[in-house]
Design an enzyme around this catalytic site. Structure first.
Site, PDB file in Angstrom:
ATOM      1  N   ALA A 173     -11.336   2.474   8.450  1.00  0.00           N
ATOM      2  CA  ALA A 173     -11.458   3.416   9.575  1.00  0.00           C
ATOM      3  C   ALA A 173     -11.939   4.788   9.129  1.00  0.00           C
ATOM      4  O   ALA A 173     -11.969   5.722   9.932  1.00  0.00           O
ATOM      5  CB  ALA A 173     -10.102   3.556  10.269  1.00  0.00           C
TER       6      ALA A 173
ATOM      7  N   HIS B 228      -8.231   1.186   1.621  1.00  0.00           N
ATOM      8  CA  HIS B 228      -8.044   1.125   3.071  1.00  0.00           C
ATOM      9  C   HIS B 228      -8.971   2.118   3.776  1.00  0.00           C
ATOM     10  O   HIS B 228      -8.532   2.989   4.538  1.00  0.00           O
ATOM     11  CB  HIS B 228      -6.584   1.394   3.449  1.00  0.00           C
ATOM     12  CG  HIS B 228      -6.186   0.724   4.732  1.00  0.00           C
ATOM     13  ND1 HIS B 228      -4.960   0.142   4.932  1.00  0.00           N
ATOM     14  CD2 HIS B 228      -6.867   0.549   5.892  1.00  0.00           C
ATOM     15  CE1 HIS B 228      -4.882  -0.349   6.161  1.00  0.00           C
ATOM     16  NE2 HIS B 228      -6.033  -0.121   6.752  1.00  0.00           N
ATOM     17  N   LEU B 229     -10.268   1.931   3.542  1.00  0.00           N
ATOM     18  CA  LEU B 229     -11.285   2.844   4.093  1.00  0.00           C
ATOM     19  C   LEU B 229     -11.911   2.340   5.385  1.00  0.00           C
ATOM     20  O   LEU B 229     -12.837   2.962   5.896  1.00  0.00           O
ATOM     21  CB  LEU B 229     -12.409   3.056   3.061  1.00  0.00           C
ATOM     22  CG  LEU B 229     -12.015   3.705   1.735  1.00  0.00           C
ATOM     23  CD1 LEU B 229     -13.241   3.825   0.841  1.00  0.00           C
ATOM     24  CD2 LEU B 229     -11.394   5.069   1.961  1.00  0.00           C
TER      25      LEU B 229
ATOM     26  N   GLU C 152       0.847  -1.192   0.000  1.00  0.00           N
ATOM     27  CA  GLU C 152       0.000   0.000   0.000  1.00  0.00           C
ATOM     28  C   GLU C 152       0.881   1.240   0.000  1.00  0.00           C
ATOM     29  O   GLU C 152       1.946   1.244   0.627  1.00  0.00           O
ATOM     30  CB  GLU C 152      -0.920   0.001   1.228  1.00  0.00           C
ATOM     31  CG  GLU C 152      -1.946  -1.123   1.218  1.00  0.00           C
ATOM     32  CD  GLU C 152      -2.928  -1.052   2.384  1.00  0.00           C
ATOM     33  OE1 GLU C 152      -2.834  -0.099   3.186  1.00  0.00           O
ATOM     34  OE2 GLU C 152      -3.782  -1.937   2.493  1.00  0.00           O
TER      35      GLU C 152
END
Length: 525
Positions: free
Chosen positions: A281, A278-279, A260
């Protein structure tokens, strides 16, 4: 007055809390490492998210730094060992994102079930392909939960509300906790064979890396759909693509990737694949929660010395620390050892302090045992949150004190009750300072626990040690220390070897194939 730098964009409530608690705060974001080095020496605390990299160079320049607070779970951007060596406390907020991440997993499950991204793109192109997008219902489907901790438990609760059946694989999940959650506890192979949907909620450790390997993906039910909002590296991405291309895997949704930012991936463009950056949170509520929590934790530490969610420091008073430090090192090593060696669901952990150890504050010792024990399967556990995590997983924790001395002036024994029975290890302090293992599963053995080690149970027969030494020599692996114990001559023996390098899977397989070997495992301390 203590002074804190907020170096990444964070909810304004964090700065408000610092000021209310009597801490001076500057919000200076977007600085390069060189620019940050030039100003960091003015601050007692550094509050960050994921952009700032707290490297050795930054920490060296932070001559007044006492605490680094990460608003979020992951601390890959902090050099924790170096911060520890400089006396800098590192904190995170491991539970601020739990609901948000769980909801994202549920959202991706719905998206997979009804092919929402593809249907949206097709419709907006004016195609109206109503017959192309035949989805599946979630009701009555089986959800396989890999990891039944905090986030996994929330996902299970939501899935049960959708009238799904939930099966869960987690080495720490007890039958009692599974019953309380309303899920069925199963082994991994059972989960793979039964699940219509699989969602992962486990940290990335040596035990979980590639848990959905090519071999395990082949064991899944044809038509399975897979969701990962946990960590990149839990799934073999190349094998997943092959599964999607063949149709064995009906769909997959990844929020996390091995590399990433994931600017490119063989999975991109694959049919029935959904990706998000990477959503897990990324909700306004979660951002507020972690900002508030990190500010409160850092202010507590800087103003009153309180320690919460520290990754490298237990909750201790200044008076207790010097005396307890070697005991806590011993306790953590014993916990780590039994955690690496014990198998099956863990129902109970017992910590028995004997002699001089029984006179001490037991809370830090117990927390150190649990932190070492749970760290084998978690990358967010610390001495502060370990008791909470144990309770959450339904693990009973027992403390026993016996002020009377036995064979040793001071002794700590750690026992775990598993589905396979009771397992116990014990250790003492040499010179009141050096941790030393003195008993392993009922066998007397004196050993240091440090670095990379090889644990072997073998038949006590002539020639075995020579064969083992030749095997390691042929692999160009040097032995640092060698510790041997046995119950009876000609019976079962235990070997603990410290090695100068990590044990490779190939070497471990070779050792296991030696005549007389019953068990061989790689250990790390």
């Amino acid at each position: 007055m203590p002074k804190v730098l907020i170096s990444d964009k964070m909810d304004p409530k964090a700065a408000e809390i610092f000021r209310q608690r009597g801490v001076e705060v500057d919000e200076i974001t977007g600085k390069t490492p060189e620019e940050l080095k030039a100003i960091i020496g003015n601050y007692d605390g550094l509050a960050i998210r994921s952009s700032t990299k707290a490297t050795k160079e930054i920490i060296d320049a932070a001559t007044n730094l006492k605490v680094i607070g990460r608003a979020g779970i992951g601390v890959d951007n902090v050099d924790i060992p170096y911060a520890s060596s400089k006396g800098v406390v590192v904190m995170n907020t491991p539970f601020g994102n739990s609901i948000t991440t769980a909801e994202h997993a549920i959202a991706l499950m719905f998206a997979l079930a009804r092919q929402l991204p593809e249907a949206d793109a097709s419709t907006q192109q004016g195609k109206w392909e109503k017959n192309r997008f035949m989805g599946v219902e979630l009701t009555a489907k089986t959800l396989g939960l890999i990891g039944a901790g905090n986030i996994g438990g929330i996902v299970a609760d939501r899935a049960l509300g959708l009238r799904m059946k939930v099966v869960a694989y987690d080495p720490f999940l007890t039958p009692e906790r599974a019953l309380e959650m309303g899920v069925e506890k199963v082994e991994l192979d059972q989960l793979l064979a039964r699940a219509d949907f699989i969602t992962l909620h486990t940290p990335l450790t040596d035990q979980t890396r590639n848990i959905l390997s090519r071999e395990n993906l082949a064991k899944t039910k044809k038509g399975v759909r897979i969701i990962n909002c946990a960590r990149g590296g839990l799934i073999d991405e190349a094998a997943l693509k092959d599964g999607l291309d063949s149709g064995h895997v009906a769909g997959a949704a990844l929020d996390v990737f091995v590399t990433e930012p994931a600017k490119e991936s063989p999975l991109f463009g694959t049919a029935n694949f959904i990706s998000t950056p990477h959503l897990g949170a990324s909700t306004s509520e979660a951002q507020v929660n972690v900002a508030i929590q990190v500010a409160e934790q850092m202010a507590d530490f800087l103003v009153s010395g309180g320690v919460t969610n520290a990754l490298n420091m237990p909750s201790l008073s200044a008076e207790e620390a010097p005396r307890l430090k070697p005991y806590m090192a011993l306790a953590e090593k014993l916990g780590s050892l039994v955690g690496q060696l014990a198998h099956g669901g863990i129902n109970r952990v017992s910590i028995h302090s004997e002699g001089a150890a029984a006179d001490l504050n037991q809370k830090p010792i117990v927390s150190a045992v649990l932190a070492g024990f749970l760290r084998v399967h978690s990358d967010t556990v610390n001495m502060v949150n370990a008791p909470y995590l144990a309770k959450e997983r339904g693990i009973e924790v027992r403390e026993v004190r016996n002020e009377k001395e036995g064979d040793y002036h001071t002794l700590i024994r750690v026992s775990v009750k598993t589905e396979a029975g009771e397992r116990s290890v014990a250790g003492t302090l040499f010179g009141n300072a050096a941790p030393r293992l003195v008993e392993l599963f009922g066998i007397k053995v004196e050993a240091d626990l440090a670095g990379d080690m090889l644990y072997i149970v073998n038949e006590d027969a002539p020639g075995f040690i020579g064969r083992l030494g030749s095997t390691l020599g042929a692999a160009n692996v040097n032995i640092g220390t060698f510790h041997l114990g046995r119950r009876d001559a000609g019976g079962e023996a235990v070997l603990l070897l410290s090695l100068d390098e990590a044990v490779t899977p190939e070497l471990l397989a070779t050792v296991r194939a030696l005549p007389g070997v019953k068990t061989a495992m790689a250990l790390k301390f």
